[in-house]
Design an enzyme around this catalytic site. Structure first.
Site, PDB file in Angstrom:
ATOM      1  N   CYS A 186       0.130   3.798   2.735  1.00 48.05           N
ATOM      2  CA  CYS A 186       0.582   3.275   4.037  1.00 48.05           C
ATOM      3  C   CYS A 186       2.065   3.574   4.232  1.00 48.05           C
ATOM      4  O   CYS A 186       2.482   4.023   5.305  1.00 48.05           O
ATOM      5  CB  CYS A 186       0.355   1.766   4.129  1.00 48.05           C
ATOM      6  SG  CYS A 186      -1.369   1.241   4.039  1.00 48.05           S
TER       7      CYS A 186
ATOM      8  N   CYS B 259       0.835  -1.204   0.000  1.00 47.32           N
ATOM      9  CA  CYS B 259       0.000   0.000   0.000  1.00 47.32           C
ATOM     10  C   CYS B 259       0.873   1.259   0.000  1.00 47.32           C
ATOM     11  O   CYS B 259       1.547   1.557   0.988  1.00 47.32           O
ATOM     12  CB  CYS B 259      -0.912  -0.042   1.232  1.00 47.32           C
ATOM     13  SG  CYS B 259      -1.792   1.487   1.579  1.00 47.32           S
TER      14      CYS B 259
END
Length: 144
Positions: free
Chosen positions: A72, A69
């Site tokens: 993230c 991600c």
């Protein structure tokens, strides 16, 4: 706040009782000796996650993330800044939802990154999406 706080060691999962007035003194785990209040973001496994979210009496901010991600990974340094700024007022940790998908299923997590604020076994609030350190700090402070 009571005279003592229960904190779960983010390294070994052992529950510890710490005098509330001694948080700034660098308390250590009675079992493994690792620091309990570091101002850093700890990496949790599912067993330690479950113990800490159920038992910590100091607010615990958990970042639910995955290595694939992009947002993230982009938020990780911001989370670390917020953890340092709130040392002694909250603890910060993260759990990889790719390695531990059961935690996402159990908590109904539909998107990452997601910050969840826990205290004494209760989910206090959620903050979805990548955020700068100032927003993370504001989120935590608004719920303390």
């Amino acid at each position: 706040m009571s005279d003592t706080l229960k904190l779960v060691c983010e390294t070994c999962g052992q529950a510890n009782r710490i005098p509330a007035g001694r948080l700034a003194d660098g308390p250590k785990c009675g079992s493994c000796g690792d620091p309990l209040v570091t101002g850093k973001v700890a990496e949790l496994d599912i067993a330690t996650h479950d113990k800490a979210t159920r038992g910590d009496e100091l607010p615990l901010v958990v970042d639910y993330w995955a290595p694939w991600c992009g947002p993230c990974r982009m938020m990780a340094p911001e989370l670390a800044k917020a953890a340092g700024a709130l040392k002694g007022r909250a603890r910060f940790a993260k759990i990889n939802t790719e390695d531990f998908p059961a935690v996402s299923q159990r908590l109904g997590i539909r998107g990452i990154p997601l910050l969840v604020l826990w205290k004494s076994g209760h989910e206090i609030a959620r903050l979805p999406g990548a955020r700068p350190a100032a927003e993370i700090e504001g989120f935590v402070r608004s719920h303390l």
